[in-house]
Design a protein around this motif. Structure first.
Motif, short mmCIF file in Angstrom:
data_model
loop_
_atom_site.label_atom_id
_atom_site.label_comp_id
_atom_site.label_asym_id
_atom_site.label_seq_id
_atom_site.Cartn_x
_atom_site.Cartn_y
_atom_site.Cartn_z
N HIS A 57 0.84 -1.20 0.00
CA HIS A 57 0.00 0.00 0.00
C HIS A 57 0.87 1.25 0.00
O HIS A 57 2.01 1.21 0.44
CB HIS A 57 -0.92 -0.01 1.23
N ARG A 59 -2.56 1.54 -2.67
CA ARG A 59 -2.95 0.85 -3.89
C ARG A 59 -4.07 1.62 -4.58
O ARG A 59 -4.77 2.43 -3.94
CB ARG A 59 -3.38 -0.58 -3.59
N ASP A 61 -7.59 2.41 -6.13
CA ASP A 61 -8.98 2.03 -5.92
C ASP A 61 -9.76 2.42 -7.17
O ASP A 61 -9.93 3.61 -7.45
CB ASP A 61 -9.53 2.73 -4.69
N VAL A 68 -5.49 4.66 -2.41
CA VAL A 68 -5.85 4.75 -1.00
C VAL A 68 -4.75 4.10 -0.18
O VAL A 68 -4.11 3.13 -0.61
CB VAL A 68 -7.20 4.07 -0.70
N ARG A 73 -8.33 2.06 3.49
CA ARG A 73 -8.86 0.77 3.06
C ARG A 73 -9.60 0.09 4.22
O ARG A 73 -10.69 -0.48 4.03
CB ARG A 73 -7.72 -0.13 2.59
N GLN A 76 -12.93 1.75 4.66
CA GLN A 76 -13.88 1.29 3.65
C GLN A 76 -14.50 -0.05 4.05
O GLN A 76 -15.70 -0.27 3.87
CB GLN A 76 -13.18 1.15 2.29
#
Length: 223
Positions: A57, A59, A61, A68, A73, A76
């Motif tokens: 990360h 990475r 989205d 993000v 993450r 989310q």
């Protein structure tokens, strides 16, 4: 890091950051939100499924059309559980992030090579090299040119993001990379970006690329 700080980090029974890791482990298996599901219900055993996640990360989205970082993450995932997203620097978010990151401790940082990340990483590089604030300083002037020197009695580090979330003795608590970057901007008398702004993620993308191959230490301990 002094030898004493290094010993503190290496001993899990003494490393204060491990308190957040243990809380994150408990949260991982605790049902949350309207779904009444836990992280483990989808992702299983974190020691297996989360191994290597933190070193890749930020990475991209596809739904958001931007990268993000790991904390976002996790937020989310909380929303998908039907729970309120934990705020940046909240105890819940830091604990879960510390637990997930800890599963990758000792692995080399391996930034994602997704070509969609390239323009964001490039903006992070430009920001790193841009003079900012009333002191008219760029990140590179301290963390490249003057690394190893001293500023206000403290050793200037190379600025590698290898230990986040990180426990800082100055904070007496755990904090994210974004918190540390906000401190740098305030230090040069520049206006920090809003919490969660994409500019922070762009800078993290560049810093992770710069640290490629270095081993992840989370939760690290620093002065």
């Amino acid at each position: 890091m002094t030898p004493a700080t290094q010993r503190l980090q290496r001993d899990d029974t003494q490393n204060p950051g491990m308190l957040w890791v243990l809380e994150g482990e408990a949260l991982w298996s605790r049902a949350a939100g309207t779904s009444a599901k836990a992280c483990a219900d989808c992702h299983g055993d974190a020691t297996r499924t989360m191994r290597g996640v933190a070193v890749r990360h930020p990475r991209f989205d596809a739904a958001l059309g931007r990268p993000v970082e790991l904390g976002e993450r996790i937020a989310q995932c909380r929303v998908r559980q039907g729970a309120a997203p934990p705020a940046p620097e909240s105890a819940e978010r830091l604990a879960l992030q510390a637990y997930v990151a800890h599963q990758s401790r000792g692995l080399p940082i391996a930034p994602d090579d997704d070509p969609r990340l390239a323009p964001f990483r490039e903006r992070g590089r430009q920001f790193y090299e841009q003079r900012l604030g009333a002191l008219n300083l760029a990140c590179t002037q301290c963390h490249d040119t003057l690394a190893g020197g001293r500023l206000g009695g403290s050793v200037i580090p190379q600025g590698h993001p290898t230990g986040y979330p990180i426990y800082r003795l100055e904070w007496q608590g755990l904090g994210s990379l974004q918190r540390r970057l906000r401190g740098c901007l305030s230090g040069v008398r520049a206006e920090p970006f809003a919490p969660g702004a994409v500019e922070w993620v762009e800078l993290e993308l560049f810093l992770m690329q710069r640290a490629r191959g270095m081993l992840l230490e989370s939760p690290a301990v620093r002065p």
